[in-house]
Design an enzyme around this catalytic site. Structure first.
Site, mmCIF file in Angstrom:
data_model
loop_
_atom_site.group_PDB
_atom_site.id
_atom_site.type_symbol
_atom_site.label_atom_id
_atom_site.label_comp_id
_atom_site.label_asym_id
_atom_site.label_seq_id
_atom_site.Cartn_x
_atom_site.Cartn_y
_atom_site.Cartn_z
ATOM 1 N N HIS A 35 -6.232 -6.132 -4.316
ATOM 2 C CA HIS A 35 -5.044 -6.033 -3.478
ATOM 3 C C HIS A 35 -4.606 -4.584 -3.346
ATOM 4 C CE1 HIS A 35 -3.446 -5.951 -7.580
ATOM 5 N NE2 HIS A 35 -2.426 -5.262 -7.073
ATOM 6 N N HIS A 43 -3.570 2.316 -2.044
ATOM 7 C CA HIS A 43 -4.922 2.240 -2.602
ATOM 8 C C HIS A 43 -5.248 0.811 -3.046
ATOM 9 C CE1 HIS A 43 -2.384 2.238 -6.164
ATOM 10 N NE2 HIS A 43 -3.407 1.663 -6.799
#
Length: 400
Positions: free
Chosen positions: A243, A324
């Site tokens: 995720h 990120h």
């Protein structure tokens, strides 16, 4: 060696809860029922729907529509089917009433991609139990809150003769609360997540063949065995669900998370499909990660308190620079370190005047920034399909 993730943006358009403000369930827009791109991503993702609301608020109607929208891959587990009537205030002694329903849910998790649970879910203890079940099987949780128009409990009681207005009022306070997750973020579709993992391992394989990298990296790696150092074994700690975090909330303990969770942009985005752009892979002695560059719409979901980040040397980075995906961590490190490492790398890229040692790799130029920090900017970005939601299960360790 490298497996590219191919994704058609034209054919596409990742756990959170926000109250429905519409006049009726039929008047509310649900991406997982109406948005074609979201529906396609749902079909390749494990999702766990928790429908929440007073008796008669329309939960069963929405549950049936979900099952109809995703035939053969979905199933509904209903409290009504097992003749479980919600009590205004549950207690530990009441939990046995859910044994048959919970047995059904456990059997469905893993067997079906989409599991829908239809009940009032007005107690936190019950929700926490379901969150843990979803976490064990790596399902993305979506909470669907349904509320009567204008909080009209009189009309609700008349249409549902099993409950008085007073009984509904006892359940209502808990249902009016937004459930704040551990964090909000974009959760990768399973196929794209597996391809990202493969790309990460390919990256490690290729960079490990370079003597310059090996000599420089091993000096800073947190390992007792420098001679028999194995890069893949070093990065064994991997998240079960990939995720990209937007807002860390710690279940409401973090400043501004309530306003973020209650914002219109978050409410409109929950359960919706987004395509993220991965522009680089990076590695440090602590983490292995992928840099994500957000477009204008995705930027709206990035918290304003995560604006440009500065350091002592006055290096400022643009909004959402920390965006990120954590791919792996070294022993003893937590996923939150990945974003900090990325910021450190980006600052080093901007601030250091001397040229950095570079290595040409199959998918891009890899640059050494010293102290075991390397980043490979991809010649061709990787597109990954995600669903926006939140992570709710109780976590005891530090996360991002």
């Amino acid at each position: 060696m490298w497996r590219r993730i191919v994704c058609s943006i034209g054919n596409l358009f990742k756990m959170g809860a926000k109250a429905s403000k519409c006049k009726s369930p039929e008047g509310r827009s649900f991406p997982f029922l109406e948005d074609k791109s979201t529906i396609e991503v749902m079909k390749e993702t494990r999702t766990f729907f928790i429908l929440r609301g007073l008796p008669g608020s329309g939960k069963s109607s929405v549950a049936k529509k979900i099952v109809e929208r995703y035939p053969s891959i979905s199933v509904m587990a209903s409290a009504d089917h097992w003749k479980i009537s919600p009590l205004p205030k549950e207690s530990e002694t009441d939990s046995s009433r859910y044994d048959k329903l919970d047995q059904q849910i456990k059997q469905c998790l893993g067997d079906k991609q989409i599991v829908v649970v239809d009940d009032t879910h007005h107690t936190r203890e019950r929700l926490d139990y379901l969150f843990d079940l979803a976490k064990e099987k790596d399902y993305i949780v979506f909470i669907v809150d349904l509320r009567p128009a204008n909080n009209d409990l009189d009309s609700l009681a008349k249409s549902n003769r099993n409950y008085t207005v007073q009984q509904l009022k006892l359940m209502e306070p808990e249902l009016q609360k937004n459930i704040i997750p551990y964090y909000f973020g974009w959760f990768l579709a399973r196929q794209d997540a597996e391809k990202m993992r493969t790309n990460a391992m390919d990256f490690l394989d290729e960079i490990w063949k370079n003597e310059t990298f090996v000599e420089e990296f091993v000096k800073y790696a947190k390992s007792d065995s420098k001679e028999n150092f194995n890069l893949k074994e070093y990065f064994q700690k991997k998240p079960s669900v990939l995720h990209c975090t937007t807002k860390f909330c710690d279940y409401g303990a973090v400043p501004n998370c309530e306003s973020y969770a209650g914002s219109k942009i978050v409410g409109d985005s929950l359960s919706r499909c987004f395509v993220l752009k991965v522009s680089a892979l990076f590695i440090t002695p602590r983490t292995l990660g992928a840099r994500v560059e957000l477009d204008e719409d995705q930027q709206l979901l990035w918290p304003k308190d995560e604006e440009a980040v500065g350091s002592g040397d006055q290096v400022n980075l643009p909004h959402s620079s920390r965006s990120h995906i954590t791919l792996a961590c070294a022993p003893g490190e937590h996923a939150v370190q990945t974003g900090l490492d990325l910021l450190d790398i980006l600052k080093a890229e901007k601030s250091e005047a001397q040229p950095h040692p570079q290595v040409r790799m199959e998918q891009g130029q890899c640059c050494c920034l010293g102290e075991g920090r390397w980043i490979m900017n991809l010649s061709n970005s990787i597109k990954v399909k995600t669903l926006f939601s939140g992570f709710y299960a109780i976590k005891k360790s530090t996360a991002e």
